[in-house]
Design a protein around this motif. Structure first.
Motif, mmCIF file in Angstrom:
data_model
loop_
_atom_site.group_PDB
_atom_site.id
_atom_site.type_symbol
_atom_site.label_atom_id
_atom_site.label_comp_id
_atom_site.label_asym_id
_atom_site.label_seq_id
_atom_site.Cartn_x
_atom_site.Cartn_y
_atom_site.Cartn_z
ATOM 1 N N LYS A 33 0.828 -1.213 0.000
ATOM 2 C CA LYS A 33 0.000 0.000 0.000
ATOM 3 C C LYS A 33 0.863 1.266 0.000
ATOM 4 O O LYS A 33 0.575 2.211 -0.714
ATOM 5 C CB LYS A 33 -0.912 -0.004 1.223
ATOM 6 C CG LYS A 33 -1.958 -1.107 1.190
ATOM 7 C CD LYS A 33 -3.065 -0.773 0.207
ATOM 8 C CE LYS A 33 -4.166 -1.820 0.236
ATOM 9 N NZ LYS A 33 -5.388 -1.393 -0.418
ATOM 10 N N LEU A 57 -6.838 -0.954 5.920
ATOM 11 C CA LEU A 57 -6.897 -1.049 4.459
ATOM 12 C C LEU A 57 -5.680 -0.406 3.785
ATOM 13 O O LEU A 57 -5.317 -0.765 2.675
ATOM 14 C CB LEU A 57 -8.182 -0.348 3.988
ATOM 15 C CG LEU A 57 -8.496 -0.285 2.513
ATOM 16 C CD1 LEU A 57 -8.794 -1.671 1.978
ATOM 17 C CD2 LEU A 57 -9.690 0.634 2.262
ATOM 18 N N HIS A 65 -0.645 -3.980 9.385
ATOM 19 C CA HIS A 65 -1.902 -4.514 8.854
ATOM 20 C C HIS A 65 -2.316 -5.777 9.605
ATOM 21 O O HIS A 65 -3.468 -5.931 10.006
ATOM 22 C CB HIS A 65 -1.767 -4.813 7.350
ATOM 23 C CG HIS A 65 -2.953 -5.529 6.815
ATOM 24 N ND1 HIS A 65 -2.990 -6.889 6.630
ATOM 25 C CD2 HIS A 65 -4.190 -5.088 6.480
ATOM 26 C CE1 HIS A 65 -4.179 -7.255 6.189
ATOM 27 N NE2 HIS A 65 -4.926 -6.177 6.084
ATOM 28 N N ARG A 96 -5.829 -5.940 11.654
ATOM 29 C CA ARG A 96 -6.860 -6.865 11.156
ATOM 30 C C ARG A 96 -7.133 -7.964 12.198
ATOM 31 O O ARG A 96 -8.275 -8.367 12.409
ATOM 32 C CB ARG A 96 -6.427 -7.457 9.806
ATOM 33 C CG ARG A 96 -7.510 -8.321 9.182
ATOM 34 C CD ARG A 96 -7.191 -8.619 7.721
ATOM 35 N NE ARG A 96 -8.023 -9.685 7.211
ATOM 36 C CZ ARG A 96 -8.802 -9.614 6.140
ATOM 37 N NH1 ARG A 96 -8.850 -8.505 5.429
ATOM 38 N NH2 ARG A 96 -9.526 -10.638 5.753
ATOM 39 N N THR A 117 -20.794 0.126 0.275
ATOM 40 C CA THR A 117 -20.567 -0.970 -0.668
ATOM 41 C C THR A 117 -21.753 -1.943 -0.747
ATOM 42 O O THR A 117 -22.107 -2.412 -1.822
ATOM 43 C CB THR A 117 -19.343 -1.774 -0.202
ATOM 44 O OG1 THR A 117 -19.498 -2.029 1.195
ATOM 45 C CG2 THR A 117 -18.059 -1.031 -0.448
ATOM 46 N N SER A 130 -8.971 -1.534 -6.960
ATOM 47 C CA SER A 130 -8.148 -1.555 -5.754
ATOM 48 C C SER A 130 -6.705 -1.307 -6.202
ATOM 49 O O SER A 130 -6.244 -1.930 -7.154
ATOM 50 C CB SER A 130 -8.318 -2.918 -5.086
ATOM 51 O OG SER A 130 -7.386 -3.062 -4.073
ATOM 52 N N ARG A 186 -2.403 -0.778 -5.678
ATOM 53 C CA ARG A 186 -1.201 -1.219 -4.959
ATOM 54 C C ARG A 186 -0.013 -0.429 -5.488
ATOM 55 O O ARG A 186 -0.061 0.124 -6.589
ATOM 56 C CB ARG A 186 -0.922 -2.715 -5.192
ATOM 57 C CG ARG A 186 -1.943 -3.679 -4.610
ATOM 58 C CD ARG A 186 -1.908 -3.726 -3.080
ATOM 59 N NE ARG A 186 -2.814 -4.732 -2.572
ATOM 60 C CZ ARG A 186 -4.125 -4.553 -2.398
ATOM 61 N NH1 ARG A 186 -4.686 -3.407 -2.698
ATOM 62 N NH2 ARG A 186 -4.870 -5.528 -1.898
ATOM 63 N N HIS A 234 -5.595 -8.237 2.020
ATOM 64 C CA HIS A 234 -6.654 -7.245 2.268
ATOM 65 C C HIS A 234 -8.033 -7.741 1.836
ATOM 66 O O HIS A 234 -8.981 -6.955 1.816
ATOM 67 C CB HIS A 234 -6.338 -5.934 1.546
ATOM 68 C CG HIS A 234 -5.134 -5.229 2.095
ATOM 69 N ND1 HIS A 234 -5.177 -4.446 3.229
ATOM 70 C CD2 HIS A 234 -3.841 -5.232 1.681
ATOM 71 C CE1 HIS A 234 -3.971 -3.971 3.476
ATOM 72 N NE2 HIS A 234 -3.136 -4.429 2.550
ATOM 73 N N CYS A 279 -11.608 -8.544 1.430
ATOM 74 C CA CYS A 279 -12.644 -7.867 2.216
ATOM 75 C C CYS A 279 -13.038 -8.656 3.466
ATOM 76 O O CYS A 279 -13.429 -9.812 3.394
ATOM 77 C CB CYS A 279 -13.878 -7.640 1.356
ATOM 78 S SG CYS A 279 -15.228 -6.906 2.286
HETATM 79 C C1 HEM Z 1 -20.599 -5.658 -1.567
HETATM 80 C C2 HEM Z 1 -20.012 -5.253 -0.493
HETATM 81 C C3 HEM Z 1 -18.537 -5.064 -0.354
HETATM 82 C C4 HEM Z 1 -17.565 -4.995 -1.333
HETATM 83 C C5 HEM Z 1 -17.743 -5.105 -2.844
HETATM 84 C C6 HEM Z 1 -16.313 -4.798 -0.640
HETATM 85 C C7 HEM Z 1 -15.090 -4.706 -1.280
HETATM 86 C C8 HEM Z 1 -13.879 -4.659 -0.636
HETATM 87 C C9 HEM Z 1 -12.598 -4.704 -1.307
HETATM 88 C C10 HEM Z 1 -12.376 -4.762 -2.809
HETATM 89 C C11 HEM Z 1 -11.634 -4.669 -0.343
HETATM 90 C C12 HEM Z 1 -10.126 -4.743 -0.548
HETATM 91 C C13 HEM Z 1 -9.547 -3.437 -0.906
HETATM 92 C C14 HEM Z 1 -8.083 -3.543 -1.233
HETATM 93 O O1 HEM Z 1 -7.617 -4.591 -1.658
HETATM 94 O O2 HEM Z 1 -7.403 -2.530 -1.131
HETATM 95 C C15 HEM Z 1 -12.308 -4.571 0.933
HETATM 96 C C16 HEM Z 1 -11.668 -4.469 2.146
HETATM 97 C C17 HEM Z 1 -12.328 -4.292 3.323
HETATM 98 N N1 HEM Z 1 -13.689 -4.362 3.528
HETATM 99 FE FE1 HEM Z 1 -15.116 -4.665 2.138
HETATM 100 N N2 HEM Z 1 -16.538 -4.731 0.697
HETATM 101 C C18 HEM Z 1 -17.876 -4.907 0.932
HETATM 102 C C19 HEM Z 1 -18.514 -4.949 2.145
HETATM 103 C C20 HEM Z 1 -17.908 -4.812 3.359
HETATM 104 C C21 HEM Z 1 -18.552 -4.871 4.633
HETATM 105 C C22 HEM Z 1 -20.038 -5.190 4.846
HETATM 106 C C23 HEM Z 1 -17.602 -4.617 5.580
HETATM 107 C C24 HEM Z 1 -17.682 -4.529 7.072
HETATM 108 C C25 HEM Z 1 -18.729 -4.510 7.817
HETATM 109 C C26 HEM Z 1 -16.351 -4.401 4.890
HETATM 110 C C27 HEM Z 1 -15.151 -4.118 5.493
HETATM 111 C C28 HEM Z 1 -13.929 -4.124 4.859
HETATM 112 C C29 HEM Z 1 -12.667 -3.896 5.546
HETATM 113 C C30 HEM Z 1 -12.470 -3.596 7.029
HETATM 114 C C31 HEM Z 1 -11.663 -4.000 4.581
HETATM 115 C C32 HEM Z 1 -10.152 -3.849 4.807
HETATM 116 C C33 HEM Z 1 -9.554 -5.209 4.982
HETATM 117 C C34 HEM Z 1 -8.045 -5.174 5.061
HETATM 118 O O3 HEM Z 1 -7.415 -4.180 4.694
HETATM 119 O O4 HEM Z 1 -7.483 -6.175 5.521
HETATM 120 N N3 HEM Z 1 -16.571 -4.543 3.538
HETATM 121 N N4 HEM Z 1 -13.668 -4.586 0.728
#
Ligand code: HEM
Length: 410
Positions: free
Chosen positions: A65, A93, A100, A104, A252, A298, A300, A358, A360
């Protein structure tokens, strides 16, 4: 249709905030994949539009990142004094290991498949209560009146936000999405981001006080206790990551429900198929994620020189933007009509939730929320039809792809 083809052949290859791109990015993606799959933007980032490169970059530890250095390179050294950028720099994130892994690790247990499955009855209750309230109206905005309430209520439950504090979250604006777009923000947008961030910080500091005095069975209590321990997370990290969970957890998912409902109504054969076979809903959600992902990109940064990625050399420090929505329609992975919605499609593995470390955190929660919301809506409002399925109003953001409103009648 002709209009789209023409736009795609005359427009710049990657202009993600242009109205044509926002309305329908897919012809632009197809052109990128076939003519310049590792396109370089005018501001120097590489755009990975094929599944192979996008998926590799997300999982390869030679990419990370590098948020603070990357942001300073783009805006200059003073940028980290802006509250919104400072706060985002603490999001899990935006972190590389080991920070991280530490951040996490503090919340991951709340999101296991088992814990989330246990929330299904509550999710059903929220959807039913929402429909009880509006069923008699005959008309609603599927975004504001229906899709929006569910993820906000569930993330408020998870964070232990008291019922009496919630109304402001149901009515607050959803303008933060520009912060994630790969196009530099204007000073006015930075100011707007700061204002939203400071309001959220003030609210959450109050919530932390409340949970210190009255601990509950919620994520905020868990994180406040971890902060008090002293070695696990700082106060700034606590606040920033609660803001991240709150934001990531609803915008999202609202968009997954909205984009899915739009896709279904634009494909009446698929709508009829799902109505006749409600058990297809789980597979249908995977197809909605693939077909029109609510997260389109996303990014990098190369942590070392990369000799060859899709035929290009990526010097250390350069950004790669992985186009998730484009990878999801790559014919190399989906040879059978990738631009078609097919809720019976097999072996769908959308990149919509990212990949690698990362991946989700809320993926399973989002899937269940969308499943319950869409299947209950179709069961209870049988004659539901969109007022204008061909001209929906999209929000003007690229990374978060979703509708401003989706009026419907029954
Ligand atoms: C359709 C719904 C969702 C989509 C399409 C989505 C998509 C994503 C994506 C693409 C990432 C990775 C980003 C990266 O690689 O930089 C991500 C990370 C994350 N998402 Fe989701 N998300 C959704 C719903 C949610 C929900 C419901 C939550 C929590 C209640 C959430 C919490 C997180 C968190 C905390 C991360 C960071 C994880 C990390 O960095 O280890 N997301 N999400």
């Amino acid at each position: 249709m002709n209009e789209h083809v023409q736009t795609a052949t005359t427009a710049p290859l990657f202009n993600p905030l242009s109205p044509e791109f926002i309305r329908d990015p897919y012809p632009h993606y197809a052109r990128l994949r076939t003519t310049d799959p590792m396109h370089v933007t005018p501001f120097g980032a590489f755009v990975a539009s094929r599944h192979a490169e996008a998926s590799l970059v997300l999982r390869d530890r030679r990419f990370g990142k590098d948020y603070v250095d990357r942001t300073i390179r783009r805006y200059g050294p003073k940028i980290m004094e802006e509250p919104v950028f400072r706060s985002m720099s603490h999001w899990m994130l935006q972190q590389d290991p080991p920070d991280h892994t530490r951040l996490r690790g503090l919340v991951v247990k709340a999101f296991t498949a088992r814990r989330v499955e246990d929330m299904r009855p509550r999710i059903q209750q929220v959807v039913d209560q929402t429909l009880d309230r509006i069923q008699g109206q005959g008309h609603m905005d599927l975004i504001e009146d229906f899709a929006f309430r569910l993820p906000v209520t569930i993330i408020c439950d998870m964070l232990g936000i008291p019922e009496e504090h919630r109304e402001v979250f149901y009515t607050s604006s959803r303008d933060g999405g520009r912060l994630l777009d790969p196009v530099p923000l204007s000073p006015a947008e930075i100011e707007q981001g700061n204002a939203g961030n400071l309001t959220a910080q003030l609210y959450f500091q109050q919530l932390f006080e409340l949970r210190r005095k009255n601990p509950g069975d919620d994520l905020t209590t868990q994180l406040v206790q971890a902060e008090e321990d002293g070695s696990k997370l700082s106060n700034e990290e606590l606040t920033a990551n609660i803001i991240l969970l709150f934001g990531a957890g609803h915008e999202t998912t609202v968009n997954l429900i909205g984009n899915g409902l739009l896709a279904l109504h634009r494909n009446p054969d698929q709508l009829a198929l799902l109505q006749a076979n409600p058990e297809l809903i789980t597979n249908a959600i995977e197809e909605f994620l693939r077909y029109d992902s609510s997260v389109q990109m996303s990014g990098r940064v190369a942590l070392e020189d990369i000799d060859d990625l899709g035929g290009k050399r990526i010097p250390k420090g350069e950004s790669v933007l992985c186009l998730l929505g484009s990878a999801n329609r790559d014919p190399a992975v989906y040879p059978d009509r990738p631009d078609q919605l097919d809720i019976t499609r097999q072996r769908i593995r959308p990149l919509s939730f990212g990949g690698g470390i990362h991946l989700c955190l809320g993926a399973q929660l989002a899937r269940i929320e969308a499943e319950v919301a869409i299947s209950t809506l179709l069961r209870r409002l049988r004659g539901l039809r969109l007022d204008d399925p061909e001209n929906p109003e999209w929000r003007p953001t690229f990374v978060l792809r979703g509708l401003k409103s989706l009026p419907a009648s029954w």
